[in-house]
Write a protein that holds these residues in place. Structure first.
Motif, mmCIF file in Angstrom:
data_model
loop_
_atom_site.group_PDB
_atom_site.id
_atom_site.type_symbol
_atom_site.label_atom_id
_atom_site.label_comp_id
_atom_site.label_asym_id
_atom_site.label_seq_id
_atom_site.Cartn_x
_atom_site.Cartn_y
_atom_site.Cartn_z
ATOM 1 N N PHE A 33 79.667 64.283 32.792
ATOM 2 C CA PHE A 33 79.464 65.398 32.080
ATOM 3 C C PHE A 33 80.076 65.417 30.801
ATOM 4 O O PHE A 33 81.360 64.906 30.895
ATOM 5 C CB PHE A 33 79.607 66.601 33.140
ATOM 6 N N PRO A 34 79.389 66.273 29.887
ATOM 7 C CA PRO A 34 80.119 66.278 28.627
ATOM 8 C C PRO A 34 81.171 67.311 28.749
ATOM 9 O O PRO A 34 80.863 68.421 29.133
ATOM 10 C CB PRO A 34 79.084 66.429 27.725
ATOM 11 N N THR A 35 82.340 67.217 28.055
ATOM 12 C CA THR A 35 83.189 67.962 27.744
ATOM 13 C C THR A 35 83.458 68.113 25.892
ATOM 14 O O THR A 35 82.831 67.257 25.297
ATOM 15 C CB THR A 35 84.828 68.074 28.216
ATOM 16 N N GLU A 36 84.132 69.057 25.379
ATOM 17 C CA GLU A 36 84.472 69.172 24.040
ATOM 18 C C GLU A 36 85.142 67.780 23.374
ATOM 19 O O GLU A 36 85.255 67.431 22.341
ATOM 20 C CB GLU A 36 84.930 70.411 23.456
ATOM 21 N N THR A 37 86.124 67.194 24.566
ATOM 22 C CA THR A 37 86.960 66.242 24.048
ATOM 23 C C THR A 37 85.833 64.781 24.215
ATOM 24 O O THR A 37 85.551 64.118 23.509
ATOM 25 C CB THR A 37 88.171 66.152 24.957
ATOM 26 N N VAL A 38 85.914 64.221 25.611
ATOM 27 C CA VAL A 38 85.211 63.150 25.948
ATOM 28 C C VAL A 38 84.316 63.506 27.195
ATOM 29 O O VAL A 38 84.483 64.587 27.826
ATOM 30 C CB VAL A 38 86.001 61.947 26.292
ATOM 31 N N TYR A 39 83.419 62.584 27.479
ATOM 32 C CA TYR A 39 82.585 62.530 28.787
ATOM 33 C C TYR A 39 83.563 62.363 29.919
ATOM 34 O O TYR A 39 84.390 61.486 29.874
ATOM 35 C CB TYR A 39 81.617 61.742 28.936
ATOM 36 N N GLY A 40 83.452 63.375 30.997
ATOM 37 C CA GLY A 40 84.416 63.176 32.424
ATOM 38 C C GLY A 40 83.382 62.678 33.335
ATOM 39 O O GLY A 40 82.383 62.720 33.573
ATOM 40 N N LEU A 41 84.181 62.154 34.037
ATOM 41 C CA LEU A 41 83.767 61.430 35.516
ATOM 42 C C LEU A 41 84.118 62.276 36.531
ATOM 43 O O LEU A 41 85.277 62.163 36.913
ATOM 44 C CB LEU A 41 84.294 59.958 35.731
ATOM 45 N N GLY A 42 83.081 63.149 37.210
ATOM 46 C CA GLY A 42 83.589 64.238 37.783
ATOM 47 C C GLY A 42 83.375 64.081 39.501
ATOM 48 O O GLY A 42 82.422 63.579 39.781
ATOM 49 N N ALA A 43 84.069 64.563 40.269
ATOM 50 C CA ALA A 43 84.125 64.810 41.657
ATOM 51 C C ALA A 43 84.895 66.009 42.039
ATOM 52 O O ALA A 43 85.696 66.374 41.413
ATOM 53 C CB ALA A 43 84.700 63.488 42.578
ATOM 54 N N GLY A 180 86.558 64.310 20.530
ATOM 55 C CA GLY A 180 86.435 62.902 20.535
ATOM 56 C C GLY A 180 87.507 62.213 21.046
ATOM 57 O O GLY A 180 87.676 60.903 21.165
ATOM 58 N N VAL A 181 88.636 62.680 21.159
ATOM 59 C CA VAL A 181 90.072 62.403 21.711
ATOM 60 C C VAL A 181 90.080 63.234 22.811
ATOM 61 O O VAL A 181 89.853 64.204 22.910
ATOM 62 C CB VAL A 181 91.229 62.041 20.763
ATOM 63 N N GLU A 182 90.770 62.773 24.160
ATOM 64 C CA GLU A 182 91.214 63.513 25.203
ATOM 65 C C GLU A 182 91.995 64.831 24.901
ATOM 66 O O GLU A 182 92.565 64.858 24.047
ATOM 67 C CB GLU A 182 91.933 62.657 26.227
ATOM 68 N N SER A 183 92.229 65.653 25.855
ATOM 69 C CA SER A 183 93.052 67.026 25.810
ATOM 70 C C SER A 183 94.651 66.528 25.673
ATOM 71 O O SER A 183 94.942 65.356 26.036
ATOM 72 C CB SER A 183 92.895 67.552 26.922
ATOM 73 N N ASN A 293 91.360 63.467 4.960
ATOM 74 C CA ASN A 293 91.588 64.749 4.946
ATOM 75 C C ASN A 293 91.095 65.674 5.829
ATOM 76 O O ASN A 293 91.415 67.092 5.939
ATOM 77 C CB ASN A 293 91.207 65.340 3.444
ATOM 78 N N ALA A 294 90.296 65.187 6.663
ATOM 79 C CA ALA A 294 89.884 65.901 7.951
ATOM 80 C C ALA A 294 89.953 65.267 9.211
ATOM 81 O O ALA A 294 89.036 64.634 9.452
ATOM 82 C CB ALA A 294 88.393 66.609 7.488
ATOM 83 N N PRO A 295 91.129 65.297 9.847
ATOM 84 C CA PRO A 295 91.481 64.343 10.873
ATOM 85 C C PRO A 295 90.437 64.565 12.434
ATOM 86 O O PRO A 295 90.237 63.686 12.822
ATOM 87 C CB PRO A 295 92.877 64.738 11.639
ATOM 88 N N LEU A 296 89.821 65.678 12.304
ATOM 89 C CA LEU A 296 88.855 65.911 13.293
ATOM 90 C C LEU A 296 87.587 64.918 13.201
ATOM 91 O O LEU A 296 87.014 64.548 14.195
ATOM 92 C CB LEU A 296 88.234 67.478 13.463
ATOM 93 N N THR A 297 86.987 64.593 11.994
ATOM 94 C CA THR A 297 86.024 63.769 11.732
ATOM 95 C C THR A 297 86.480 62.379 12.243
ATOM 96 O O THR A 297 85.684 61.696 12.597
ATOM 97 C CB THR A 297 85.764 63.773 10.351
ATOM 98 N N ILE A 298 87.652 62.064 12.092
ATOM 99 C CA ILE A 298 88.082 60.608 12.617
ATOM 100 C C ILE A 298 88.499 60.647 14.074
ATOM 101 O O ILE A 298 87.882 59.789 14.651
ATOM 102 C CB ILE A 298 89.635 60.387 12.095
ATOM 103 N N SER A 299 88.998 61.698 14.862
ATOM 104 C CA SER A 299 88.960 61.858 16.140
ATOM 105 C C SER A 299 87.548 61.563 16.771
ATOM 106 O O SER A 299 87.370 61.116 17.791
ATOM 107 C CB SER A 299 89.725 62.902 16.374
ATOM 108 N N ALA A 300 86.541 62.570 16.111
ATOM 109 C CA ALA A 300 85.316 62.543 16.919
ATOM 110 C C ALA A 300 84.623 61.266 16.782
ATOM 111 O O ALA A 300 83.626 61.042 17.704
ATOM 112 C CB ALA A 300 84.470 63.840 15.855
ATOM 113 N N ASN A 301 84.910 60.190 15.613
ATOM 114 C CA ASN A 301 84.104 59.021 15.697
ATOM 115 C C ASN A 301 84.851 57.688 16.264
ATOM 116 O O ASN A 301 84.402 56.760 16.334
ATOM 117 C CB ASN A 301 83.777 58.694 14.351
#
Length: 347
Positions: A33-43, A180-183, A293-301
């Motif tokens: 499932f999706p989270t704001e960071t990356v997709y998680g594998l849940g149980a 785009g990167v984990e918590s 100048n916008a690290p969030l754009t880098i982490s997201a990609n």
């Protein structure tokens, strides 16, 4: 196993789809499932057998703890033995969000979920699909990234399907992940909070909330890690990778030189550049990972670009470094690990 791919609205997921996935969780199955960071594998985090399925699907070392995801602050109480004052401050400030807190576990949490440790890592994700799934399941959900261990983390359902088709029951497709990167993983079991993994909440933000926060020595190459997960290969693309750090002009010059030499040798070279530098490279397959100048754009990609190079079949990846302030600390942590600490530092 047949994997069911279900598209959901990332802002307002329909209850029918969520109930299908929640039924799988309650039955001891696996849901990506999706989270704001990356997709998680849940149980189900409280089910020993279900937690073991995560390790098997990912080919994950058994001593690498799983993060337990919850849908409300009150759910923490049953999972931990005590709650330091800093934990409550951080929960109020950053939850839901990309911050994981490491606390002493209660007997309710099985050791198969904590990797054999007496601590448990807990977070409340900031994604409507994740929160709806946890709430509807009625149990906390253990969920590392939904990829084969060692591979770049997945930030789209397509990435998950590439690694996990036939290994999980359901993939909820909620589109691309925002951060785009984990918590950030923060250990609160000692006298001073310690960052075990930099991520979506920055060190600066944490120190503003609770005062001094240290970086675990294991984040540095050659140092002994405190967190078991730090000692394993992470985020690695198929091709070998080199990270070049230093002044931007020097990075461009060195990467261009290496790319030219490898191209003459007949190698297919991928260059991970930024919006400000991509036009300076004349050799290789150049992809901009985002804006310096916008690290969030880098982490997201970041991870999606590594997977793109995999699909292109490059023989070598050359990547620029960025300053380690704010989210840049998490980006550089992932880049260095992806490269197996194959780094050139320039003055």
């Amino acid at each position: 196993m047949e994997t069911k791919l279900i598209k959901v609205n990332p802002e307002k997921p329909d209850l029918g789809s969520i109930r299908i996935a929640a039924g799988v969780i309650r039955a001891g199955g696996l849901v990506a499932f999706p989270t704001e960071t990356v997709y998680g594998l849940g149980a189900n985090a409280l089910d020993e057998d279900a937690a073991r399925k995560i390790y098997n699907a990912k080919n994950r070392p058994q001593d690498n703890p799983l993060i337990v995801h919850i849908s409300s602050h009150k759910e923490v109480e049953g999972l931990v033995r005590n709650m330091p004052p800093e934990a409550r401050i951080l929960m109020e400030r950053f939850w839901p969000g990309p911050l994981t807190l490491v606390l002493e576990k209660s007997n309710k949490v099985p050791y198969s979920t904590t990797g054999g440790l007496d601590t448990v890592a807990v977070r409340m994700p900031r994604h409507p699909v994740a929160l709806a799934l946890i709430k509807e399941s009625g149990v906390p959900i253990a969920a590392p990234s939904a990829n084969i261990s060692g591979r770049p983390s997945p930030t789209t359902a397509e990435d998950v399907y590439e690694d996990m088709a036939g290994k999980v029951d359901v993939i909820l497709d909620g589109g691309p992940c925002e951060v785009g990167v984990e918590s950030t993983v923060l250990d609160l079991t000692g006298d001073v909070p310690v960052i075990l993994r930099p991520g979506g909440v920055t060190r600066e933000e944490l120190e503003e909330a609770v005062g001094r926060v240290e970086l675990d020595a294991g984040l540095l190459p050659g140092q002994k890690p405190k967190s078991p997960g730090q000692k394993y290969r992470h985020y690695s693309p198929k091709a070998p990778m080199l990270v070049v750090e230093g002044p931007v002009e020097a990075q461009i010059k060195k990467i261009s030189e290496v790319a030219e030499r490898l191209s003459v040798e007949g190698k297919k070279v991928g260059i991970m550049a930024t919006a400000q530098t991509r036009m300076y490279y004349k050799t290789g397959y150049v992809i901009s990972v985002g804006d310096r100048n916008a690290p969030l754009t880098i982490s997201a990609n970041l991870f999606s670009v590594l997977r793109k190079f995999d699909r292109m079949g490059v023989d070598q990846i050359l990547a620029e470094g960025i300053p380690e302030t704010g989210l840049g600390l998490a980006v550089m942590n992932r880049l260095r690990k992806a490269a197996g600490y194959n780094i050139i530092k320039l003055e």
